[in-house]
Design a protein around this motif. Structure first.
Motif, mmCIF file in Angstrom:
data_model
loop_
_atom_site.group_PDB
_atom_site.id
_atom_site.type_symbol
_atom_site.label_atom_id
_atom_site.label_comp_id
_atom_site.label_asym_id
_atom_site.label_seq_id
_atom_site.Cartn_x
_atom_site.Cartn_y
_atom_site.Cartn_z
ATOM 1 N N ILE A 36 0.834 -1.209 0.000
ATOM 2 C CA ILE A 36 0.000 0.000 0.000
ATOM 3 C C ILE A 36 0.866 1.255 0.000
ATOM 4 O O ILE A 36 0.624 2.190 -0.767
ATOM 5 N N VAL A 37 1.881 1.292 0.842
ATOM 6 C CA VAL A 37 2.783 2.454 0.886
ATOM 7 C C VAL A 37 3.518 2.608 -0.442
ATOM 8 O O VAL A 37 3.643 3.724 -0.965
ATOM 9 N N PHE A 38 3.989 1.520 -1.005
ATOM 10 C CA PHE A 38 4.670 1.558 -2.301
ATOM 11 C C PHE A 38 3.738 2.135 -3.366
ATOM 12 O O PHE A 38 4.155 2.948 -4.192
ATOM 13 N N TRP A 39 2.478 1.734 -3.359
ATOM 14 C CA TRP A 39 1.500 2.227 -4.338
ATOM 15 C C TRP A 39 1.341 3.734 -4.219
ATOM 16 O O TRP A 39 1.393 4.456 -5.203
ATOM 17 N N PHE A 40 1.151 4.248 -3.000
ATOM 18 C CA PHE A 40 0.874 5.674 -2.816
ATOM 19 C C PHE A 40 2.085 6.559 -3.035
ATOM 20 O O PHE A 40 1.947 7.702 -3.452
ATOM 21 N N PHE A 41 3.290 6.060 -2.770
ATOM 22 C CA PHE A 41 4.465 6.910 -2.898
ATOM 23 C C PHE A 41 5.256 6.702 -4.186
ATOM 24 O O PHE A 41 6.080 7.546 -4.540
ATOM 25 N N MET A 42 5.031 5.618 -4.904
ATOM 26 C CA MET A 42 5.813 5.346 -6.110
ATOM 27 C C MET A 42 4.938 5.247 -7.366
ATOM 28 O O MET A 42 5.169 5.948 -8.333
ATOM 29 N N ILE A 43 3.983 4.379 -7.371
ATOM 30 C CA ILE A 43 3.229 4.084 -8.581
ATOM 31 C C ILE A 43 2.220 5.178 -8.894
ATOM 32 O O ILE A 43 2.150 5.662 -10.029
ATOM 33 N N ARG A 44 1.445 5.591 -7.912
ATOM 34 C CA ARG A 44 0.398 6.583 -8.148
ATOM 35 C C ARG A 44 0.958 7.920 -8.657
ATOM 36 O O ARG A 44 0.435 8.463 -9.636
ATOM 37 N N PRO A 45 2.006 8.493 -8.058
ATOM 38 C CA PRO A 45 2.554 9.752 -8.585
ATOM 39 C C PRO A 45 3.111 9.607 -10.007
ATOM 40 O O PRO A 45 2.981 10.515 -10.820
ATOM 41 N N GLN A 46 3.723 8.466 -10.298
ATOM 42 C CA GLN A 46 4.253 8.244 -11.646
ATOM 43 C C GLN A 46 3.127 8.194 -12.665
ATOM 44 O O GLN A 46 3.248 8.756 -13.753
ATOM 45 N N MET A 47 2.037 7.536 -12.332
ATOM 46 C CA MET A 47 0.890 7.477 -13.242
ATOM 47 C C MET A 47 0.311 8.876 -13.461
ATOM 48 O O MET A 47 -0.081 9.225 -14.574
ATOM 49 N N LYS A 48 0.279 9.688 -12.420
ATOM 50 C CA LYS A 48 -0.226 11.058 -12.520
ATOM 51 C C LYS A 48 0.663 11.889 -13.452
ATOM 52 O O LYS A 48 0.180 12.626 -14.309
ATOM 53 N N ARG A 49 2.001 11.757 -13.296
ATOM 54 C CA ARG A 49 2.928 12.485 -14.168
ATOM 55 C C ARG A 49 2.772 12.068 -15.625
ATOM 56 O O ARG A 49 2.812 12.895 -16.529
#
Length: 101
Positions: free
Chosen positions: A25-38
């Motif tokens: 969950i932490v990995f998703w919110f701090f790594m994957i989600r921001p990259q998808m937004k960018r």
């Protein structure tokens, strides 16, 4: 007695996987989600390119858009040379960057 043991074992198994679940969950919110937004913002920016925009390519080439096609962009660099590059190579809007001397 047997049902109490099964319940305790199931609870124990959940507690063993809880740290792993929290890490995901932490990995998703701090790594994957921001990259998808960018990536989404960059795609929107590339779709909204127009003639006359100042841009920078992934290779560090600065230029002004002269012509836009479906998958390519023709940019004019400082020496009046024209380069045909992929839209995917455009990374930044350089309109607001002050001109260097």
């Amino acid at each position: 007695m047997l049902t109490l043991q099964q319940t305790a074992t199931q609870g124990n198994a959940f507690m063993q996987f809880l740290p792993l679940i929290l890490i995901v969950i932490v990995f998703w919110f701090f790594m994957i989600r921001p990259q998808m937004k960018r990536q989404k913002e960059l795609k929107k920016y590339r779709d909204e390119l127009k003639k006359g925009d100042k841009v920078m390519t992934t290779g560090g080439i600065f230029g002004k858009i002269v012509e836009i096609n479906d998958f390519t962009v023709i940019i004019e660099v400082e020496s009046q040379a024209r380069l045909k590059v992929s839209k995917e190579a455009i990374v930044k809007d350089m309109t607001d960057v002050p001109a260097s001397k």
